[in-house]
Design an enzyme around this catalytic site. Structure first.
Site, PDB file in Angstrom:
ATOM      1  N   GLU A 142       9.226  -5.396  -2.679  1.00  0.00           N
ATOM      2  CA  GLU A 142       8.438  -5.608  -1.469  1.00  0.00           C
ATOM      3  C   GLU A 142       9.301  -5.550  -0.212  1.00  0.00           C
ATOM      4  O   GLU A 142       8.873  -5.025   0.820  1.00  0.00           O
ATOM      5  CB  GLU A 142       7.728  -6.959  -1.567  1.00  0.00           C
ATOM      6  CG  GLU A 142       6.936  -7.358  -0.335  1.00  0.00           C
ATOM      7  CD  GLU A 142       6.272  -8.716  -0.487  1.00  0.00           C
ATOM      8  OE1 GLU A 142       5.691  -9.184   0.503  1.00  0.00           O
ATOM      9  OE2 GLU A 142       6.344  -9.314  -1.592  1.00  0.00           O
TER      10      GLU A 142
ATOM     11  N   ASP B  99      11.058 -15.892   0.597  1.00  0.00           N
ATOM     12  CA  ASP B  99      10.107 -14.992  -0.065  1.00  0.00           C
ATOM     13  C   ASP B  99      10.773 -13.707  -0.519  1.00  0.00           C
ATOM     14  O   ASP B  99      10.542 -12.660   0.088  1.00  0.00           O
ATOM     15  CB  ASP B  99       8.951 -14.684   0.888  1.00  0.00           C
ATOM     16  CG  ASP B  99       7.807 -13.928   0.208  1.00  0.00           C
ATOM     17  OD1 ASP B  99       7.702 -14.001  -1.030  1.00  0.00           O
ATOM     18  OD2 ASP B  99       7.025 -13.276   0.917  1.00  0.00           O
TER      19      ASP B  99
ATOM     20  N   GLU C  63      -0.880 -19.728   1.472  1.00  0.00           N
ATOM     21  CA  GLU C  63      -1.457 -18.531   2.076  1.00  0.00           C
ATOM     22  C   GLU C  63      -2.976 -18.520   1.985  1.00  0.00           C
ATOM     23  O   GLU C  63      -3.600 -17.504   1.712  1.00  0.00           O
ATOM     24  CB  GLU C  63      -0.858 -17.271   1.439  1.00  0.00           C
ATOM     25  CG  GLU C  63       0.640 -17.154   1.637  1.00  0.00           C
ATOM     26  CD  GLU C  63       1.228 -15.888   1.062  1.00  0.00           C
ATOM     27  OE1 GLU C  63       2.099 -15.292   1.704  1.00  0.00           O
ATOM     28  OE2 GLU C  63       0.824 -15.500  -0.059  1.00  0.00           O
TER      29      GLU C  63
END
Length: 699
Positions: free
Chosen positions: A392, A364, A290
């Site tokens: 998340e 993820d 990332e």
């Protein structure tokens, strides 16, 4: 006027009296699962042999928190204390952190002994006895013995130095870097106490998307202040290290790990940290992921980078935790394959103080993912599990989603190497690695209740208990937590545990059944966005993951697709290669199937998907109803907040369901099965929803 003054004075006196008679604070969740308190009538007789700060804490915790009267006096002592020698205690296999709690005869009288080989073990034993009593058991006859199966049990805080918490939904960072090291907030002690109560022994203080500033002298001093607070509770501090720090702080022109000047800089930096924090744990590193810098920027490998850092901390007993989350655009074939592709060839090349930290799944932290194929594929390398405690992708702070079943589902998975499970890889049983570890991305902030809601506390608790023993049962952990959090009345414990054990599956149902994943909206990951397709890189888009078209839906990871199944051991790969032997919960993760594919219950895939979406919503509706029925048995503040959150969850579950079905229907043109309601709005309405300031989103 005189009468008025008298009335005012009388009213003021009455108000003051009422304030004195009323507790200053309501039940607001601050005490977590440590709500039990000894009363004047139940306070146990506790004595201590030996004197260390940690032994004193163990004694104090028992005096304060044992909720029922102990029929025996309690002694806390190190197993090696000379006065215990005649007992010949069986402590040889307890290691440095195990505990033994049992009745013994000491000095001619019956005593309840809390002991261990170290003061940390004694502290864990004290908390085990408190947990035992707070779960409704009598402490006097306790016979408790346990040692952690995993050596490093860490929280990873994704806290930024300026306050926000990435993917945090419980307020700002707990750490006030601005006032540290001078002011040490009492909450730091309460945080350490809570972690010690469930066996967590380390904390990474800063975000894996690290800033080099955290390695400067002022911030090292701030970390040292936290380390001083945490140390008596058996907790070490660690730091996320930015790989390019030699350039940003040291003025070097490169961060190439093979450059002697870079290695020298890191050695000097490690020496500086250990001079200030002698028991510093080591570094956590996110590299070449990332946009973060890493060794591949210089043509070097992850092994080159990890081993260079490992050499810097090794003289001090430190470790390096090198994350395998290498999310870049170098494997456009299938994002799920990238970590295996980069790390599998490096097995056996890492230094002996390096752990490779692997997420539970290959994408993820999705509501459901198959276990990561690296577990079972790197037998020569210690692999550290990384779970996400913060939700998340599971409704963030407001949705009730107990993650114990998610954690145990992964840990119990068989890797295909004999009887090996993911748990036996993580705890070292499989390959007898010296280093073992489990990390959890923390859900903690400066909200008064720590985690943004009462039921979120259960995920912190469950992580700690499973890090201690990955073989524990998720339902048993839920029951422990509920008894300590709401009391032992079965009329509340039973319904609460039942809600918890259904909750994660409900989220899977209304966000992505049958192995669908990564369907959340862009950036903030709040709410549905299965239609998103315009982002620059293919693997940023939800359409990349579901691949829905007129013919069918799902990601083909068999030989006719990306062949990601080949990254698993042959027996597991064979299972996943055939849709008929693939667990239906993971069906669309591995297969692109026609909408009319027949499920095991005879339904078409499309009808089954709709029924799962419906079931997810109805489960939340039922949880709301069950929680309403518990109102008389729960304090007003925690009941009201949870009731409000369940109302939010029901509304958003319907949103997820309706938006998803509206999109799938726009692709497949199929009608809904009989009895299923049409979406409330058209697809354009759902696409128009925007949430640019959703919490936890890195801006």
């Amino acid at each position: 006027m005189k009468a008025m003054r008298t009335l005012v004075r009388t009213s003021a006196i009455a108000l003051a009296a009422s304030l004195l008679a009323t507790p200053a604070l309501a039940e607001d969740g601050y005490d977590l699962w440590l709500r039990a308190r000894a009363s004047a009538s139940t306070q146990p007789v506790v004595s201590r042999l030996g004197d260390t700060p940690t032994l004193r804490l163990a004694e104090a915790e028992l005096r304060r928190d044992l909720p029922v009267a102990a029929t025996l006096p309690i002694v806390v002592a190190l197993a090696g204390d000379a006065s215990l020698a005649s007992l010949r205690l069986p402590v040889g296999e307890l290691g440095d952190e195990g505990y033994l709690v049992r009745p013994v005869t000491l000095g001619g009288r019956q005593t309840l002994l809390v002991t261990g080989n170290t003061d940390r073990g004694v502290l864990y034993g004290a908390f085990a006895l408190i947990r035992h009593a707070s779960s409704g058991n009598q402490p006097g006859a306790a016979n408790l013995r346990s040692a952690p199966k995993v050596k490093l049990r860490l929280l990873n805080h994704w806290d930024n130095l300026d306050g926000p918490v990435e993917r945090g939904y419980a307020g700002e960072s707990l750490w006030d870097w601005w006032t540290l090291p001078d002011y040490r907030d009492p909450r730091y002690t309460d945080y350490a106490r809570a972690n010690a109560s469930i066996g967590i022994n380390g904390t990474v203080l800063n975000n894996v998307n690290a800033k080099a500033d955290s390695l400067t002298a002022p911030y090292i001093a701030k970390a040292a202040a936290l380390a001083d607070t945490f140390r008596p509770w058996g907790i070490r501090v660690y730091l996320s290290a930015r790989f390019s720090a030699p350039i940003e702080l040291g003025g070097l022109k490169t961060a190439d790990p093979r450059d002697p000047a870079v290695a020298a800089w890191w050695k000097a930096k490690a020496d500086e940290i250990y001079r200030t924090i002698p028991d510093f744990g080591g570094f956590l590193v996110k590299a070449n992921s990332e946009g973060q810098p890493g060794p591949r920027d210089y043509g070097a490998s992850h092994g080159d980078g990890a081993n260079m850092l490992a050499a810097a901390v090794k003289p001090h007993g430190g470790i390096v935790m090198w994350r395998a989350f290498v999310y870049a655009d170098t494997d456009p074939d299938d994002r799920a394959k990238q970590a295996y592709t980069e790390f599998k060839p490096l097995d056996g090349t890492f230094a002996d103080n390096v752990m490779v930290q692997v997420k539970n799944g290959a994408i993820d932290f999705q509501p459901r993912e198959p276990f990561h194929p690296l577990f079972g594929a790197m037998p020569k390398t210690p692999l550290m599990m990384e779970f996400q405690i913060t939700k998340e992708y599971l409704g963030q702070a407001t949705h009730l989603a107990y993650l114990g079943p998610l954690f145990t589902e992964v840990l119990e998975a068989k890797t295909g190497r004999g009887k090996e499970t993911v748990a036996s890889v993580v705890d070292g049983e499989s390959e007898r690695h010296r280093l073992t570890g489990m990390a959890g991305v923390a859900n903690i902030g400066n909200d008064r209740d720590w985690t943004g809601g009462t039921f979120n506390q259960a995920n912190w608790y469950a992580f700690g208990r499973l890090a201690w023993d990955p073989l524990l049962d998720a339902a048993g952990i839920a029951r422990e937590w509920a008894q300590q959090t709401f009391g032992t009345d079965p009329r509340i414990v039973g319904p609460v545990v039942d809600m918890m054990m259904r909750s994660r599956e409900a989220v899977v149902d209304y966000t992505g059944p049958f192995g669908l994943a990564h369907l959340m909206a862009t950036g903030h990951h709040y709410g549905p966005g299965p239609w998103v397709s315009e982002l620059q890189r293919p693997e940023w888009n939800p359409v990349y993951y579901h691949r829905a078209d007129k013919q069918g839906i799902g990601f083909d990871r068999t030989r006719t697709g990306s062949n990601a199944v080949a990254q698993y051991a042959p027996t597991v790969a064979k299972l996943y290669a055939n849709p008929r032997t693939t667990p239906e919960a993971e069906l669309l993760w591995f297969h692109h199937l026609p909408w009319n594919y027949r499920l095991k219950n005879g339904e078409t895939l499309w009808d089954g998907m709709v029924h799962h979406y419906d079931r997810g919503v109805s489960t939340v509706t039922a949880m709301r109803r069950e929680w309403d029925g518990l109102r008389p048995m729960v304090d007003a503040e925690r009941w009201e907040k949870t009731a409000t959150f369940l109302a939010i969850q029901e509304r958003e579950a319907r949103w997820w369901r309706d938006a998803s079905l509206a999109y799938w229907q726009s692709v497949n043109g199929l009608p809904l099965p009989a009895g299923s309601a049409a979406p409330e709005h058209d697809l354009a309405w759902y696409k128009a929803q925007q949430f640019p300031l959703a919490p936890g989103n890195p801006h």
